[in-house]
Design an enzyme around this catalytic site. Structure first.
Site, PDB file in Angstrom:
ATOM      1  N   SER A 190       0.754  -1.724  -0.088  1.00 29.80           N
ATOM      2  CA  SER A 190       0.312   0.334   0.140  1.00 29.80           C
ATOM      3  C   SER A 190       0.864   1.457  -0.148  1.00 29.80           C
ATOM      4  O   SER A 190       0.198   2.401  -0.851  1.00 29.80           O
ATOM      5  CB  SER A 190      -0.889  -0.229   1.320  1.00 29.80           C
ATOM      6  OG  SER A 190      -0.340   0.128   2.045  1.00 29.80           O
ATOM      7  N   HIS A 218      -5.318  -3.416  -2.481  1.00 33.84           N
ATOM      8  CA  HIS A 218      -5.331  -2.334  -3.748  1.00 33.84           C
ATOM      9  C   HIS A 218      -4.964  -2.825  -5.302  1.00 33.84           C
ATOM     10  O   HIS A 218      -4.699  -1.660  -6.408  1.00 33.84           O
ATOM     11  CB  HIS A 218      -3.829  -1.307  -3.323  1.00 33.84           C
ATOM     12  CG  HIS A 218      -3.893  -1.122  -1.932  1.00 33.84           C
ATOM     13  ND1 HIS A 218      -4.099   0.102  -2.101  1.00 33.84           N
ATOM     14  CD2 HIS A 218      -3.646  -1.245  -0.820  1.00 33.84           C
ATOM     15  CE1 HIS A 218      -4.026   0.768  -0.474  1.00 33.84           C
ATOM     16  NE2 HIS A 218      -3.356  -0.339  -0.129  1.00 33.84           N
ATOM     17  N   LYS A 249     -11.545   0.716  -1.939  1.00 34.21           N
ATOM     18  CA  LYS A 249     -11.138   2.007  -2.550  1.00 34.21           C
ATOM     19  C   LYS A 249     -11.861   1.933  -3.856  1.00 34.21           C
ATOM     20  O   LYS A 249     -12.356   2.653  -4.793  1.00 34.21           O
ATOM     21  CB  LYS A 249      -9.908   0.867  -2.362  1.00 34.21           C
ATOM     22  CG  LYS A 249      -9.608   1.270  -0.387  1.00 34.21           C
ATOM     23  CD  LYS A 249      -7.603   0.254  -0.689  1.00 34.21           C
ATOM     24  CE  LYS A 249      -7.321   1.040   0.912  1.00 34.21           C
ATOM     25  NZ  LYS A 249      -8.224   0.271   1.680  1.00 34.21           N
TER      26      LYS A 249
END
Length: 414
Positions: A190, A218, A249
């Site tokens: 990350s 991610h 996200k």
């Protein structure tokens, strides 16, 4: 009481001295490349061009998702009313879990999924449930805090392996005679942006009879032909895989899920305390996520991933032309939306961030303990919603900031 408060104030002063105090800013408008922000220590909002959000596909303010959220609230109300095992497990939650299980079934045989309020909670649940007293957890050195805390919460012994060092991990696994072994790693790191050697990790899991827990926070929505994440991107398939995917996200909403073999998921329902003893997320969240998955796997999602890749390539090419020749700042290698501009010193990272703020650009400074000491950086996060002009403006602003004498920030950015 004064003594207790004095102790806390002393610790805060130490953070100030090391340029490590964190601050919060107030977002006045929806998540978007240009957003009205009231920065810490100020009273008036400013429109800033932001490169700090994890909204990688630009879906957080998508009208279709807002409409689906409103529809979900109309159908199910604003709250779930209880935990999933009491009364809070709605039809929307069930449909989302079925959809995610179908998404992951090409990569995990007999897959099921379990929906959580947050990715942090999902990681705590998986590691504390599977990491019993007879287990050993092999944890990547750069794992996210949620994986570290999940390992701490587990009764298992924890062994840390050096970042992406497969030879060291192989030796550590070979020396372990525990009946249960868990290899645990981020998929996309990350703060660094590069992708873990997941295929190699799976090969080690097969060789040493271990579970492989992958946090694809991610990568989900961004990697793979239809956005199903790192497993799709690498073409992996195994019953040993336990995948955690984040839905706040690239998916643009909130929550997370665990996908694994049906036996693993059934076990988590019985043993994962962060799942059992918490109120379920509002059903409207799950209803909106169903719309998000449709966007991600469809033509619009494909086009957004292409735009994101174009912005990544543009940024890397542009920054290479403006970075100082003395190597005092450099762009870390990363093929993903996370592009770390390495500055090294905490104070310098804070000052460059302040200089970018003055130019109307918001990029967060990342410092220890989030990253190792001496590796302070600007974490540039790109989105499919950023235009070519947005990235060009960022490149120009970074060039200006790095060329100027370093000034002291008025207030510490977060």
């Amino acid at each position: 009481m004064s003594r207790l408060l004095d102790r806390l104030q002393s610790e805060m002063a130490a953070l100030d001295a090391q340029q490590l105090r964190r601050s919060r800013h107030i977002a006045e408008t929806a998540c978007a490349p240009e957003q009205a922000l009231t920065l810490a220590g100020t009273s008036q909002p400013r429109t800033m061009l932001g490169f700090s959000s994890n909204d990688y596909l630009g879906l957080a303010a998508h009208p279709a998702l807002a409409a689906a959220w409103a529809e979900g609230a109309a159908l199910y109300g604003t709250g779930s009313g209880g935990s999933h095992l009491i009364q809070g497990h709605s039809r929307a939650h069930s449909q989302l879990e079925e959809r995610l299980a179908a998404w992951m079934s090409p990569f995990i045989p007999e897959a099921r999924s379990l929906f959580f309020c947050t990715g942090y909670m999902a990681n705590l649940a998986v590691l504390s449930a599977l990491g019993g007293a007879d287990a050993v957890i092999f944890s990547e050195a750069l794992n996210h805090a949620s994986l570290i805390d999940g390992a701490r919460l587990a009764k298992a012994r924890v062994v840390r392996y050096a970042h992406c060092d497969m030879a060291a991990l192989d030796a550590q696994l070979a020396a372990c005679d525990a009946p249960v072994k868990l290899i645990v790693s981020d998929a996309v790191f990350s703060m660094d942006g590069h992708i873990a050697p997941v295929a190699d990790l799976l090969a080690l899991a097969e060789r040493h009879d271990a579970w492989l827990v992958i946090d694809d926070a991610h990568g989900f929505g961004v990697l793979g032909a239809t956005g199903r994440g790192v497993l799709q991107a690498l073409g992996l398939r195994s019953q040993r895989l336990v995948l955690v995917g984040t839905l706040g996200k690239a998916a643009g909403v909130a929550g997370a899920f665990v996908a694994a073999h049906r036996t693993v998921v059934d076990y988590l329902v019985q043993r994962a305390r962060p799942y059992i003893f918490t109120t379920a997320a509002p059903p409207a969240v799950a209803h909106a996520l169903l719309a998000s998955l449709t966007l991600i796997e469809g033509e619009e999602g494909a086009q957004r991933r292409l735009r994101l890749q174009a912005r990544i390539a543009q940024l890397r090419l542009g920054l290479q032309a403006v970075l100082p020749a003395d190597g005092s700042a450099w762009l870390a290698p990363s093929p993903t939306a996370i592009q770390p501009l390495m500055l090294g010193d905490n104070a310098r990272a804070m000052r460059v961030t302040a200089q970018l703020d003055a130019l109307g650009i918001r990029v967060g400074a990342i410092r220890p303990p989030t990253v190792p000491a001496g590796t302070a950086r600007l974490r540039i996060a790109l989105s499919a919603s950023h235009s070519e002009a947005d990235v060009a403006r960022l490149v120009d602003a970074v060039g200006q900031a790095l060329a100027q004498p370093l000034m002291k920030p008025a207030k510490e950015p977060a």
